[in-house]
Design an enzyme around this catalytic site. Structure first.
Site, PDB file in Angstrom:
ATOM      1  N   ASP A  41       4.417 -15.414   7.503  1.00 34.65           N
ATOM      2  CA  ASP A  41       4.218 -15.206   6.160  1.00 34.65           C
ATOM      3  C   ASP A  41       2.805 -15.965   5.894  1.00 34.65           C
ATOM      4  O   ASP A  41       2.407 -16.901   6.516  1.00 34.65           O
ATOM      5  CB  ASP A  41       5.186 -15.632   5.003  1.00 34.65           C
ATOM      6  N   ASP A  64      -1.250 -14.120   8.416  1.00 34.73           N
ATOM      7  CA  ASP A  64      -1.447 -12.986   7.603  1.00 34.73           C
ATOM      8  C   ASP A  64      -1.646 -11.780   8.266  1.00 34.73           C
ATOM      9  O   ASP A  64      -1.935 -11.773   9.378  1.00 34.73           O
ATOM     10  CB  ASP A  64      -2.771 -13.192   7.088  1.00 34.73           C
ATOM     11  N   VAL A  65      -0.729 -10.920   8.012  1.00 33.65           N
ATOM     12  CA  VAL A  65      -0.333  -9.743   8.843  1.00 33.65           C
ATOM     13  C   VAL A  65      -1.572  -8.713   8.847  1.00 33.65           C
ATOM     14  O   VAL A  65      -1.345  -7.719   9.800  1.00 33.65           O
ATOM     15  CB  VAL A  65       0.913  -9.044   8.358  1.00 33.65           C
ATOM     16  N   ASN A  91       8.323  -6.613   6.376  1.00 36.18           N
ATOM     17  CA  ASN A  91       8.761  -6.682   5.024  1.00 36.18           C
ATOM     18  C   ASN A  91       7.684  -7.294   4.227  1.00 36.18           C
ATOM     19  O   ASN A  91       7.829  -7.053   2.968  1.00 36.18           O
ATOM     20  CB  ASN A  91      10.004  -7.707   4.887  1.00 36.18           C
ATOM     21  N   TYR A 179       0.281   1.695  -3.810  1.00 35.73           N
ATOM     22  CA  TYR A 179       1.462   1.264  -3.265  1.00 35.73           C
ATOM     23  C   TYR A 179       2.362   2.544  -2.852  1.00 35.73           C
ATOM     24  O   TYR A 179       2.832   2.541  -1.706  1.00 35.73           O
ATOM     25  CB  TYR A 179       2.238   0.504  -4.321  1.00 35.73           C
ATOM     26  N   LYS A 183       3.744   3.180   1.048  1.00 35.59           N
ATOM     27  CA  LYS A 183       4.921   3.150   1.305  1.00 35.59           C
ATOM     28  C   LYS A 183       5.221   4.416   2.139  1.00 35.59           C
ATOM     29  O   LYS A 183       6.321   4.685   2.686  1.00 35.59           O
ATOM     30  CB  LYS A 183       5.836   2.660   0.280  1.00 35.59           C
TER      31      LYS A 183
HETATM   32  N1  LIG Z   1      11.144  -5.968  -4.931  1.00 37.68           N
HETATM   33  C1  LIG Z   1      11.469  -4.830  -5.135  1.00 37.68           C
HETATM   34  O1  LIG Z   1      11.907  -4.450  -6.137  1.00 37.68           O
HETATM   35  C2  LIG Z   1      11.093  -3.918  -4.131  1.00 37.68           C
HETATM   36  C3  LIG Z   1      11.484  -2.368  -4.199  1.00 37.68           C
HETATM   37  C4  LIG Z   1      11.286  -1.818  -3.167  1.00 37.68           C
HETATM   38  C5  LIG Z   1      10.630  -2.087  -2.060  1.00 37.68           C
HETATM   39  N2  LIG Z   1      10.302  -3.521  -1.871  1.00 37.68           N
HETATM   40  C6  LIG Z   1       9.445  -4.050  -0.702  1.00 37.68           C
HETATM   41  O2  LIG Z   1      10.082  -5.074  -0.263  1.00 37.68           O
HETATM   42  C7  LIG Z   1       9.008  -5.938   0.512  1.00 37.68           C
HETATM   43  C8  LIG Z   1       9.637  -7.372  -0.106  1.00 37.68           C
HETATM   44  O3  LIG Z   1       9.518  -7.454  -1.342  1.00 37.68           O
HETATM   45  P1  LIG Z   1       9.716  -8.764  -2.167  1.00 37.68           P
HETATM   46  O4  LIG Z   1      10.153  -8.117  -3.868  1.00 37.68           O
HETATM   47  O5  LIG Z   1      10.540  -9.787  -1.459  1.00 37.68           O
HETATM   48  O6  LIG Z   1       8.071  -9.278  -2.476  1.00 37.68           O
HETATM   49  P2  LIG Z   1       7.696 -10.638  -2.580  1.00 37.68           P
HETATM   50  O7  LIG Z   1       6.515 -10.696  -3.333  1.00 37.68           O
HETATM   51  O8  LIG Z   1       8.914 -11.716  -3.158  1.00 37.68           O
HETATM   52  O9  LIG Z   1       7.536 -11.115  -1.232  1.00 37.68           O
HETATM   53  C9  LIG Z   1       6.389 -10.672  -0.365  1.00 37.68           C
HETATM   54  C10 LIG Z   1       6.010 -11.667   0.789  1.00 37.68           C
HETATM   55  O10 LIG Z   1       5.077 -10.957   1.433  1.00 37.68           O
HETATM   56  C11 LIG Z   1       4.070 -12.259   1.688  1.00 37.68           C
HETATM   57  N3  LIG Z   1       2.905 -11.458   2.091  1.00 37.68           N
HETATM   58  C12 LIG Z   1       1.942 -10.889   1.179  1.00 37.68           C
HETATM   59  N4  LIG Z   1       1.055 -10.535   1.849  1.00 37.68           N
HETATM   60  C13 LIG Z   1       1.175 -10.892   3.159  1.00 37.68           C
HETATM   61  C14 LIG Z   1       0.241 -10.882   4.229  1.00 37.68           C
HETATM   62  N5  LIG Z   1      -1.106 -10.347   4.215  1.00 37.68           N
HETATM   63  N6  LIG Z   1       0.668 -11.494   5.353  1.00 37.68           N
HETATM   64  C15 LIG Z   1       1.724 -12.145   5.461  1.00 37.68           C
HETATM   65  N7  LIG Z   1       2.601 -12.442   4.438  1.00 37.68           N
HETATM   66  C16 LIG Z   1       2.335 -11.783   3.226  1.00 37.68           C
HETATM   67  C17 LIG Z   1       3.963 -13.105   0.545  1.00 37.68           C
HETATM   68  O11 LIG Z   1       3.455 -14.418   0.606  1.00 37.68           O
HETATM   69  C18 LIG Z   1       5.489 -13.033   0.076  1.00 37.68           C
HETATM   70  O12 LIG Z   1       6.308 -14.098   0.598  1.00 37.68           O
HETATM   71  C19 LIG Z   1       7.964  -5.455   0.265  1.00 37.68           C
HETATM   72  O13 LIG Z   1       7.399  -4.840   1.353  1.00 37.68           O
HETATM   73  C20 LIG Z   1       8.334  -4.342  -1.086  1.00 37.68           C
HETATM   74  O14 LIG Z   1       7.237  -3.558  -0.895  1.00 37.68           O
HETATM   75  C21 LIG Z   1      10.612  -4.295  -2.803  1.00 37.68           C
END
Ligand SMILES: NC(=O)c1ccc[n+]([C@@H]2O[C@H](COP(=O)([O-])OP(=O)(O)OC[C@H]3O[C@@H](n4cnc5c(N)ncnc54)[C@H](O)[C@@H]3O)[C@@H](O)[C@H]2O)c1
Length: 268
Positions: A41, A64-65, A91, A179, A183
């Protein structure tokens, strides 16, 4: 009785974005099931209200991914300490933040290129780079499971009327396109890699999710839940079982698939 179908003990996982709401829930559950879990992360401290990451089986790496060198470095450390990962959960993901500048949540015709690129960079290129770096080692080891996280907004268009509550108070708000496009790209990256690595023992699947409750405005939650057959937004725990299934031998015959866990959102 241990259930060998779902047994993950002694295996190694990489969870990107593991400091966030969902990634932390995956990391905590996988560690509780005996996996060594590496969180990749860009943050090294968990956000507020996320799952407990204090297990000694969880280690955090500042990655950073979108930066291949950082992924390589962290993966090398994981391999030398624990061995080649058995599981990669892609994720880490971003969307336009709630306080995004007006142009980023304005009409499609005017979406700034930079805003589009930022989301594509993390959600698509970041996923691809992690697949390259970790997947290469899995393929050489002859086994592995990769789970790429997508969204109902990558399968279907966002329902713009869910955001009427913002327009009613005079804001201009259009759920941005990047987005959704990012996706959708994940779905076919998954299929491409599933066939590419099929003979190397690496399975690649998508897990598609619907929205998670996270203190959103009440009007949004009401509109969202009215659209959902199960009539409730997800909790992080709703997605933990599917992750365990895709990580484990219970899904051994599954690759290139899209497991849709969406409270019925896409059923009508
Ligand atoms: N929460 C929802 O409602 C939902 C719905 C559908 C899909 N998703 C997907 O699930 C996944 C997780 O979502 P979440 O709600 O836990 O989000 P979140 O924002 O709580 O967590 C995302 C994490 O990714 C990290 N991150 C962001 N950019 C980064 C980078 N360049 N390198 C490394 N780390 C990075 C952030 O620091 C954070 O810790 C995402 O891919 C999101 O699109 C979430």
């Amino acid at each position: 009785m241990t259930d060998s179908l779902f047994d993950l003990s002694g295996r190694v996982a990489v969870v990107t974005g593991g400091m966030g709401q969902l990634g932390s829930a995956y990391a905590a559950e996988l560690a509780a099931r005996g996996m060594q879990v590496a969180i990749f992360d860009r943050e090294t401290e968990p956000g507020s209200g996320v799952a407990d990451l204090s297990s000694e089986r969880i280690r955090s790496f500042e990655v950073d991914v979108t930066e291949r060198a950082a992924i390589e470095r962290a993966t090398d450390e994981v391999v030398s300490e624990w061995g080649v990962p058995h599981l990669l959960v892609n994720n880490a993901g971003i969307d336009a933040p709630p306080d995004a500048p007006a142009a980023e949540v304005g009409p499609f015709e005017d979406v700034p290129e930079e805003a589009f690129d930022r989301v594509m960079d993390v959600n698509v290129k970041g996923t691809l780079l992690c697949c390259q770096v970790v997947g290469r080692r899995m393929a050489a080891a002859g086994r592995g499971s990769i789970v790429n996280i997508s969204s109902i907004y990558g399968l279907l268009s966002p329902v713009q009327s869910l955001y009427d509550f913002r327009r009613e108070v005079g804001e201009t708000f259009v759920k941005p396109v990047a987005y959704s496009v990012s996706k959708s790209a994940v779905l076919n990256l998954t299929r491409y890699l599933a066939t590419y690595w099929a003979q190397s023992g690496v399975r690649v699947n998508t897990l598609t999710l619907a929205g998670v409750a996270n203190e959103q405005p009440e009007a949004f939650v009401e509109a969202y839940e009215a659209r959902l057959p199960l009539r409730r937004m997800a909790a992080p725990g709703d997605y933990v079982g599917p992750i365990v299934f895709l990580a484990s031998d219970a899904s051994a015959y599954m690759t290139g698939a899209n497991l849709v866990v969406d409270g019925g959102w896409s059923a009508w």
